[in-house]
Scaffold this motif. Structure first.
Motif, PDB file in Angstrom:
ATOM      1  N   ILE A 111      42.769  54.546  16.779  1.00  0.00           N
ATOM      2  CA  ILE A 111      42.319  54.930  15.437  1.00  0.00           C
ATOM      3  C   ILE A 111      40.800  55.057  15.403  1.00  0.00           C
ATOM      4  CG2 ILE A 111      42.106  54.107  13.056  1.00  0.00           C
ATOM      5  CD1 ILE A 111      44.884  52.834  13.390  1.00  0.00           C
ATOM      6  N   ILE A 112      40.112  54.078  15.973  1.00  0.00           N
ATOM      7  CA  ILE A 112      38.641  54.102  15.961  1.00  0.00           C
ATOM      8  C   ILE A 112      38.113  55.277  16.776  1.00  0.00           C
ATOM      9  CG2 ILE A 112      36.588  52.837  16.692  1.00  0.00           C
ATOM     10  CD1 ILE A 112      38.141  50.253  16.027  1.00  0.00           C
ATOM     11  N   LEU A 113      38.725  55.526  17.922  1.00  0.00           N
ATOM     12  CA  LEU A 113      38.301  56.663  18.746  1.00  0.00           C
ATOM     13  C   LEU A 113      38.547  57.980  18.012  1.00  0.00           C
ATOM     14  CD1 LEU A 113      39.532  55.550  22.290  1.00  0.00           C
ATOM     15  CD2 LEU A 113      37.158  55.759  21.496  1.00  0.00           C
ATOM     16  N   ALA A 114      39.649  58.059  17.280  1.00  0.00           N
ATOM     17  CA  ALA A 114      39.923  59.272  16.504  1.00  0.00           C
ATOM     18  C   ALA A 114      38.868  59.450  15.412  1.00  0.00           C
ATOM     19  CB  ALA A 114      41.316  59.197  15.890  1.00  0.00           C
ATOM     20  N   GLY A 115      38.471  58.349  14.761  1.00  0.00           N
ATOM     21  CA  GLY A 115      37.416  58.426  13.755  1.00  0.00           C
ATOM     22  C   GLY A 115      36.096  58.869  14.339  1.00  0.00           C
ATOM     23  N   LEU A 116      35.778  58.350  15.524  1.00  0.00           N
ATOM     24  CA  LEU A 116      34.547  58.765  16.195  1.00  0.00           C
ATOM     25  C   LEU A 116      34.604  60.236  16.591  1.00  0.00           C
ATOM     26  CD1 LEU A 116      33.869  55.643  18.456  1.00  0.00           C
ATOM     27  CD2 LEU A 116      32.538  56.378  16.474  1.00  0.00           C
ATOM     28  N   ALA A 117      35.777  60.684  17.019  1.00  0.00           N
ATOM     29  CA  ALA A 117      35.922  62.096  17.397  1.00  0.00           C
ATOM     30  C   ALA A 117      35.757  62.997  16.178  1.00  0.00           C
ATOM     31  CB  ALA A 117      37.282  62.321  18.049  1.00  0.00           C
ATOM     32  N   LEU A 118      36.326  62.587  15.045  1.00  0.00           N
ATOM     33  CA  LEU A 118      36.219  63.395  13.828  1.00  0.00           C
ATOM     34  C   LEU A 118      34.781  63.493  13.330  1.00  0.00           C
ATOM     35  CD1 LEU A 118      39.380  62.117  11.892  1.00  0.00           C
ATOM     36  CD2 LEU A 118      39.008  64.435  12.774  1.00  0.00           C
ATOM     37  N   SER A 119      33.989  62.464  13.589  1.00  0.00           N
ATOM     38  CA  SER A 119      32.598  62.462  13.123  1.00  0.00           C
ATOM     39  C   SER A 119      31.604  62.821  14.213  1.00  0.00           C
ATOM     40  CB  SER A 119      32.245  61.082  12.545  1.00  0.00           C
ATOM     41  OG  SER A 119      32.475  60.059  13.504  1.00  0.00           O
ATOM     42  N   ALA A 120      32.092  63.206  15.383  1.00  0.00           N
ATOM     43  CA  ALA A 120      31.204  63.498  16.511  1.00  0.00           C
ATOM     44  C   ALA A 120      30.274  64.665  16.222  1.00  0.00           C
ATOM     45  CB  ALA A 120      32.027  63.782  17.765  1.00  0.00           C
ATOM     46  N   HIS A 121      30.704  65.561  15.339  1.00  0.00           N
ATOM     47  CA  HIS A 121      29.846  66.685  14.959  1.00  0.00           C
ATOM     48  C   HIS A 121      28.505  66.198  14.443  1.00  0.00           C
ATOM     49  CE1 HIS A 121      28.294  69.438  11.803  1.00  0.00           C
ATOM     50  NE2 HIS A 121      28.566  70.369  12.701  1.00  0.00           N
ATOM     51  N   PHE A 122      28.493  65.010  13.832  1.00  0.00           N
ATOM     52  CA  PHE A 122      27.234  64.459  13.330  1.00  0.00           C
ATOM     53  C   PHE A 122      26.574  63.502  14.321  1.00  0.00           C
ATOM     54  CE2 PHE A 122      25.375  60.623  11.385  1.00  0.00           C
ATOM     55  CZ  PHE A 122      24.148  61.168  11.054  1.00  0.00           C
ATOM     56  N   TRP A 123      27.308  62.451  14.760  1.00  0.00           N
ATOM     57  CA  TRP A 123      26.630  61.372  15.481  1.00  0.00           C
ATOM     58  C   TRP A 123      26.284  61.742  16.922  1.00  0.00           C
ATOM     59  CZ3 TRP A 123      28.790  59.561  19.933  1.00  0.00           C
ATOM     60  CH2 TRP A 123      30.165  59.680  20.100  1.00  0.00           C
ATOM     61  N   LEU A 124      27.043  62.658  17.538  1.00  0.00           N
ATOM     62  CA  LEU A 124      26.781  62.980  18.937  1.00  0.00           C
ATOM     63  C   LEU A 124      25.431  63.683  19.116  1.00  0.00           C
ATOM     64  CD1 LEU A 124      28.006  62.640  21.719  1.00  0.00           C
ATOM     65  CD2 LEU A 124      29.160  64.837  21.445  1.00  0.00           C
ATOM     66  N   PRO A 125      25.128  64.756  18.351  1.00  0.00           N
ATOM     67  CA  PRO A 125      23.786  65.347  18.470  1.00  0.00           C
ATOM     68  C   PRO A 125      22.678  64.378  18.038  1.00  0.00           C
ATOM     69  CG  PRO A 125      25.304  66.866  17.387  1.00  0.00           C
ATOM     70  CD  PRO A 125      25.997  65.549  17.447  1.00  0.00           C
ATOM     71  N   ALA A 126      22.945  63.583  16.999  1.00  0.00           N
ATOM     72  CA  ALA A 126      21.925  62.636  16.540  1.00  0.00           C
ATOM     73  C   ALA A 126      21.583  61.635  17.631  1.00  0.00           C
ATOM     74  CB  ALA A 126      22.404  61.918  15.286  1.00  0.00           C
ATOM     75  N   LEU A 127      22.612  61.153  18.332  1.00  0.00           N
ATOM     76  CA  LEU A 127      22.393  60.177  19.402  1.00  0.00           C
ATOM     77  C   LEU A 127      21.758  60.839  20.620  1.00  0.00           C
ATOM     78  CD1 LEU A 127      22.988  57.158  19.935  1.00  0.00           C
ATOM     79  CD2 LEU A 127      25.112  57.872  21.044  1.00  0.00           C
ATOM     80  N   ALA A 128      22.221  62.043  20.957  1.00  0.00           N
ATOM     81  CA  ALA A 128      21.722  62.722  22.152  1.00  0.00           C
ATOM     82  C   ALA A 128      20.271  63.173  21.994  1.00  0.00           C
ATOM     83  CB  ALA A 128      22.616  63.917  22.482  1.00  0.00           C
TER      84      ALA A 128
END
Length: 468
Positions: free
Chosen positions: A227-244
């Motif tokens: 469930i948590i991984l699915a939530g992270l995947a759904l929000s990756a559009h935001f947090w992945l570029p921000a983190l990278a």
């Protein structure tokens, strides 16, 4: 009894939650803006987002109008869901200051209903009522709404109980529907407020471990992880570029002492457990302390003590798997409160991401949720008298009255509409850049903002500048 009468009786706890919520939104029923720290910044964030949407960019990473018109990568790093909410209200015809007040009112009411749904599953609807009122009238809610004007963090207070509720149901029923809802709620929290998502993670993970241990089912750990991984995947559009891309901007300016550093923002015990104080509504009152509050703390202790109670026979079905929940909630409350005081400094120094939370008092959001749920458990003391509803009303009234002194804001001026021009004027007048106090999202290659203000002048005149 008619269908309408049965519905009204069944919905009485929810209706009562909304009634107490109206007391909390009363200070927002003004045509004057509260003197908050960040309210104007949230208006400008939504204004920039709306302008980008009108240009055809529904999910922008760059605001071309901020930073004196040279552009600013705000939406690449700042969670945008609160800005979408505010821009949507503005699109419905409300001017921005009024839309901000409406957004805060919605958050207060939804937060109460969210806690109600969570605690109702544990100890019944009257416990849900007591918990909801403690939460939506809490000092930290008032601080975020009236004194900080922090829309994103206030909206995050809605998602926190919804994540626990949907996660609890997903683990209890192993339901695909509830698992999907839990993942969506977690993704929404990440899209709403980065720091709140980080702070909520220990509570969510701790609750998963607690439920798994309570049910003696290790497979629930894997289910929750999915469930948590699915939530992270759904929000990756935001947090992945921000983190990278965080190293491409001046994130070090987020931690400028003494205002924006964790080691200068710890709370004292007196602040944390502040009692109610006398307030003069017609005078300028000092800002109340950032606090859990003595009232909420006392009600939480009362709820924690219910772990010693035997189950009432009439309520066995409701509570047969919930009698140990107060222990978990009290442990979580103690953990989060400990992180707000200076004794936790070694932990803040050691954990790599924790300093970017900036303010230890942000722990009060999760701590308040734990305290509110414990206050809901306190209605179980009234089970033996078959007057649970009386206990709920008493606890709700004590919380509402005890927290009242936090709900008297200062007002700064009449509502005036915000525009791109007024946003740029605010940048020049206050030396802030792109709705951030320290310009922390400026690219590292930027040494200074150019003195040429022709683009800004064009935008302030309501015209479209010619860009290369």
């Amino acid at each position: 009894m008619s269908v309408a009468a049965r519905w009204a009786r069944r919905s009485l706890p929810q209706i009562t939650v909304l009634f107490f919520g109206l007391l909390s939104i009363w200070p927002l029923l003004q045509t004057r803006t509260t003197c908050s720290d960040d309210g104007i910044f949230h208006i400008h964030k939504a204004l920039g987002l709306e302008a980008a949407i009108q240009l055809g960019h529904w999910f922008p990473r760059w605001s071309p109008h901020m930073a004196h018109g040279f552009g600013y990568p705000l939406y690449n790093f700042y969670a945008p869901l609160g800005s979408y909410m505010l821009a949507g209200l503005h699109a419905l015809g409300f001017i921005y200051p009024l839309a901000l007040h409406i957004a805060f009112a919605i958050c207060i009411l939804l937060s109460g209903l969210a806690v109600f749904t969570l605690v109702r599953d544990w100890w019944g609807p009257w416990a849900g009522l007591a918990a909801a009122v403690v939460y939506q009238t809490s000092p930290y809610m008032a601080f975020n709404v009236l004194f900080r004007g922090a829309l994103a963090e206030t909206l995050a207070l809605v998602w926190l109980p919804l994540i626990l509720w949907t996660m609890d149901r997903a683990l209890r029923h192993l339901s695909l529907r509830w698992s999907a809802l839990a993942a969506l709620c977690f993704a929404a929290l990440v899209y709403t407020h980065n720091a709140s998502a980080l702070l909520a993670a220990p509570l969510i993970l701790g609750y998963v471990v607690f439920v798994s241990f309570e049910k003696r089912r290790r497979d629930l750990l894997g289910h929750a992880a999915a469930i948590i991984l699915a939530g992270l995947a759904l929000s990756a559009h935001f947090w992945l570029p921000a983190l990278a891309e965080r190293d491409l901007v001046k994130t070090d300016q987020l931690l400028v002492p003494p205002v924006f550093t964790y080691y200068t923002n710890f709370l004292t015990g007196a602040e944390l457990m502040a009692p109610p104080v006398a307030t003069q509504p017609r005078l300028i009152n000092p800002s109340p302390p950032k606090a859990l509050g003595a009232v909420a703390a006392a009600l939480a202790l009362l709820g924690a003590a219910t772990v010693r109670l035997r189950r009432a026979k009439a309520d066995t079905k409701q509570t047969q798997t919930r009698t140990s929940h107060p222990l978990f909630l009290f442990a979580a409350l103690s953990f989060y409160l400990a992180l707000t005081v200076s004794l936790s400094l070694p932990l803040w120094d050691a954990l790599p991401l924790l300093p970017f939370v900036q303010f230890p008092w942000r722990m009060l959001g999760v701590a308040t949720l734990c305290a509110a749920a414990l206050a809901g458990a306190a209605v179980r003391w009234f089970e033996y008298f078959n007057r649970v509803w009386v206990g709920a009303i008493i606890i709700a009234s004590v919380a509402a009255i005890g927290h009242l002194s936090w709900w008297y804001p200062r007002y700064c001026g009449e509502f005036t509409e915000a525009t791109i021009g007024t946003m740029l004027e605010y940048e020049y007048n206050t030396f802030t850049v792109g709705t951030s106090a320290k310009g922390e999202f400026l690219p590292k290659t930027v040494g200074y903002l150019p003195e040429d203000n022709s683009v800004a002048r064009t935008l302030m005149a309501g015209e479209t500048p010619s860009r290369l």
